[in-house]
Design a protein around this motif. Sequence first.
Motif, mmCIF file in Angstrom:
data_model
loop_
_atom_site.group_PDB
_atom_site.id
_atom_site.type_symbol
_atom_site.label_atom_id
_atom_site.label_comp_id
_atom_site.label_asym_id
_atom_site.label_seq_id
_atom_site.Cartn_x
_atom_site.Cartn_y
_atom_site.Cartn_z
ATOM 1 N N MET A 199 9.864 30.133 -23.358
ATOM 2 C CA MET A 199 9.321 28.803 -23.176
ATOM 3 C C MET A 199 10.148 28.056 -22.143
ATOM 4 S SD MET A 199 8.779 25.976 -26.097
ATOM 5 C CE MET A 199 7.231 25.198 -26.141
ATOM 6 N N GLN A 200 9.470 27.373 -21.222
ATOM 7 C CA GLN A 200 10.141 26.662 -20.148
ATOM 8 C C GLN A 200 10.757 25.374 -20.654
ATOM 9 O OE1 GLN A 200 7.519 25.528 -17.042
ATOM 10 N NE2 GLN A 200 9.113 24.742 -15.723
ATOM 11 N N LYS A 201 11.999 25.116 -20.230
ATOM 12 C CA LYS A 201 12.678 23.876 -20.571
ATOM 13 C C LYS A 201 12.481 22.882 -19.446
ATOM 14 C CE LYS A 201 16.684 23.602 -23.462
ATOM 15 N NZ LYS A 201 18.078 23.808 -23.627
ATOM 16 N N PHE A 202 12.226 21.638 -19.765
ATOM 17 C CA PHE A 202 12.032 20.614 -18.755
ATOM 18 C C PHE A 202 13.354 19.946 -18.423
ATOM 19 C CE2 PHE A 202 7.617 20.712 -18.224
ATOM 20 C CZ PHE A 202 7.056 21.026 -19.440
ATOM 21 N N ASN A 203 13.572 19.698 -17.157
ATOM 22 C CA ASN A 203 14.757 18.990 -16.695
ATOM 23 C C ASN A 203 14.362 17.542 -16.443
ATOM 24 O OD1 ASN A 203 16.995 17.982 -15.514
ATOM 25 N ND2 ASN A 203 17.170 19.535 -13.917
ATOM 26 N N TYR A 204 14.587 16.680 -17.409
ATOM 27 C CA TYR A 204 14.183 15.285 -17.305
ATOM 28 C C TYR A 204 15.008 14.503 -16.285
ATOM 29 C CZ TYR A 204 11.357 16.176 -21.399
ATOM 30 O OH TYR A 204 10.419 16.677 -22.256
ATOM 31 N N ASP A 205 16.186 15.019 -15.926
ATOM 32 C CA ASP A 205 17.005 14.340 -14.922
ATOM 33 C C ASP A 205 16.338 14.340 -13.559
ATOM 34 O OD1 ASP A 205 18.940 13.853 -16.814
ATOM 35 O OD2 ASP A 205 20.013 15.716 -16.381
ATOM 36 N N SER A 206 15.594 15.403 -13.241
ATOM 37 C CA SER A 206 14.993 15.503 -11.915
ATOM 38 C C SER A 206 13.531 15.097 -11.893
ATOM 39 C CB SER A 206 15.127 16.936 -11.397
ATOM 40 O OG SER A 206 14.373 17.800 -12.233
ATOM 41 N N ASN A 207 13.006 14.621 -13.002
ATOM 42 C CA ASN A 207 11.603 14.239 -13.056
ATOM 43 C C ASN A 207 11.464 12.837 -13.658
ATOM 44 O OD1 ASN A 207 8.866 14.125 -13.086
ATOM 45 N ND2 ASN A 207 8.555 16.030 -14.198
ATOM 46 N N PRO A 208 11.666 11.784 -12.836
ATOM 47 C CA PRO A 208 11.622 10.423 -13.374
ATOM 48 C C PRO A 208 10.246 10.012 -13.882
ATOM 49 C CG PRO A 208 11.781 10.392 -10.986
ATOM 50 C CD PRO A 208 11.942 11.826 -11.422
ATOM 51 N N ILE A 209 9.181 10.657 -13.440
ATOM 52 C CA ILE A 209 7.838 10.305 -13.903
ATOM 53 C C ILE A 209 7.719 10.555 -15.403
ATOM 54 C CG2 ILE A 209 5.384 10.868 -13.712
ATOM 55 C CD1 ILE A 209 5.914 11.481 -10.750
ATOM 56 N N VAL A 210 8.354 11.619 -15.898
ATOM 57 C CA VAL A 210 8.298 11.938 -17.323
ATOM 58 C C VAL A 210 8.983 10.844 -18.129
ATOM 59 C CG1 VAL A 210 9.042 13.574 -19.085
ATOM 60 C CG2 VAL A 210 8.157 14.416 -16.911
ATOM 61 N N ILE A 211 10.069 10.328 -17.606
ATOM 62 C CA ILE A 211 10.817 9.295 -18.321
ATOM 63 C C ILE A 211 10.092 7.956 -18.265
ATOM 64 C CG2 ILE A 211 12.972 7.978 -18.344
ATOM 65 C CD1 ILE A 211 14.319 10.517 -17.223
ATOM 66 N N ASN A 212 9.614 7.565 -17.089
ATOM 67 C CA ASN A 212 8.999 6.254 -16.905
ATOM 68 C C ASN A 212 7.617 6.147 -17.530
ATOM 69 O OD1 ASN A 212 11.222 5.580 -15.407
ATOM 70 N ND2 ASN A 212 10.239 5.876 -13.438
ATOM 71 N N GLN A 213 6.876 7.235 -17.576
ATOM 72 C CA GLN A 213 5.488 7.212 -18.038
ATOM 73 C C GLN A 213 4.705 6.140 -17.288
ATOM 74 O OE1 GLN A 213 4.033 9.403 -20.184
ATOM 75 N NE2 GLN A 213 5.948 10.473 -20.088
ATOM 76 N N LYS A 214 5.066 5.933 -16.021
ATOM 77 C CA LYS A 214 4.439 4.923 -15.183
ATOM 78 C C LYS A 214 3.234 5.539 -14.487
ATOM 79 C CE LYS A 214 5.911 2.974 -11.021
ATOM 80 N NZ LYS A 214 7.001 2.498 -10.189
ATOM 81 N N GLU A 215 2.112 4.835 -14.524
ATOM 82 C CA GLU A 215 0.911 5.340 -13.882
ATOM 83 C C GLU A 215 1.030 5.139 -12.377
ATOM 84 O OE1 GLU A 215 -3.796 4.365 -13.917
ATOM 85 O OE2 GLU A 215 -2.699 4.187 -15.788
ATOM 86 N N GLU A 216 0.949 6.238 -11.618
ATOM 87 C CA GLU A 216 1.027 6.163 -10.177
ATOM 88 C C GLU A 216 -0.243 6.756 -9.597
ATOM 89 O OE1 GLU A 216 4.650 7.503 -8.454
ATOM 90 O OE2 GLU A 216 5.818 6.845 -10.169
ATOM 91 N N VAL A 217 -0.664 6.234 -8.465
ATOM 92 C CA VAL A 217 -1.874 6.704 -7.806
ATOM 93 C C VAL A 217 -1.496 7.279 -6.457
ATOM 94 C CG1 VAL A 217 -4.105 6.004 -6.853
ATOM 95 C CG2 VAL A 217 -3.274 4.980 -8.977
ATOM 96 N N ILE A 218 -2.028 8.448 -6.165
ATOM 97 C CA ILE A 218 -1.798 9.106 -4.887
ATOM 98 C C ILE A 218 -3.154 9.313 -4.234
ATOM 99 C CG2 ILE A 218 -0.956 11.185 -3.762
ATOM 100 C CD1 ILE A 218 0.955 11.496 -6.156
ATOM 101 N N SER A 219 -3.292 8.903 -2.987
ATOM 102 C CA SER A 219 -4.547 9.067 -2.262
ATOM 103 C C SER A 219 -4.500 10.330 -1.417
ATOM 104 C CB SER A 219 -4.790 7.869 -1.341
ATOM 105 O OG SER A 219 -4.924 6.697 -2.091
ATOM 106 N N PHE A 220 -5.679 10.948 -1.260
ATOM 107 C CA PHE A 220 -5.775 12.095 -0.372
ATOM 108 C C PHE A 220 -7.181 12.176 0.195
ATOM 109 C CE2 PHE A 220 -7.009 13.685 -4.498
ATOM 110 C CZ PHE A 220 -8.061 14.546 -4.237
ATOM 111 N N LYS A 221 -7.291 12.780 1.374
ATOM 112 C CA LYS A 221 -8.595 12.967 1.997
ATOM 113 C C LYS A 221 -9.190 14.275 1.507
ATOM 114 C CE LYS A 221 -8.054 10.503 6.320
ATOM 115 N NZ LYS A 221 -8.161 10.629 7.778
ATOM 116 N N CYS A 222 -10.490 14.259 1.331
ATOM 117 C CA CYS A 222 -11.172 15.453 0.849
ATOM 118 C C CYS A 222 -12.552 15.518 1.493
ATOM 119 C CB CYS A 222 -11.299 15.407 -0.670
ATOM 120 S SG CYS A 222 -12.198 16.788 -1.367
ATOM 121 N N GLU A 223 -12.835 16.621 2.162
ATOM 122 C CA GLU A 223 -14.159 16.810 2.727
ATOM 123 C C GLU A 223 -15.060 17.432 1.673
ATOM 124 O OE1 GLU A 223 -14.163 18.901 6.415
ATOM 125 O OE2 GLU A 223 -12.564 17.667 7.256
ATOM 126 N N LEU A 224 -16.261 16.878 1.523
ATOM 127 C CA LEU A 224 -17.233 17.384 0.562
ATOM 128 C C LEU A 224 -18.449 17.916 1.301
ATOM 129 C CD1 LEU A 224 -17.313 14.493 -2.078
ATOM 130 C CD2 LEU A 224 -16.100 16.657 -2.257
#
Length: 83
Positions: free
Chosen positions: A1-26
Amino acid sequence: MQKFNYDSNPIVINQKEEVISFKCELQENLQRAMQEFVEKHPNWDQYRIIQAAIAGFLMQKGFQNRDLTRLYIGNMFSMNFKD
């Protein structure tokens, strides 16, 4: 089972909703179908459809994550899960 390194992943700690935009051709047929759906269901928009589709795909492929499940269910049923 994989162990998570919470020191290097602040999103896991903050539980803050972030939005990332990207272009996508349909493909034209997919874009037209999405536009027709949104016209018939005004509580949906293109962003909600894409989020629900990606979350649903990942869940079907076996990716299990509580935040992903919340996003999927929230999009499908117009729910907002805030802790």
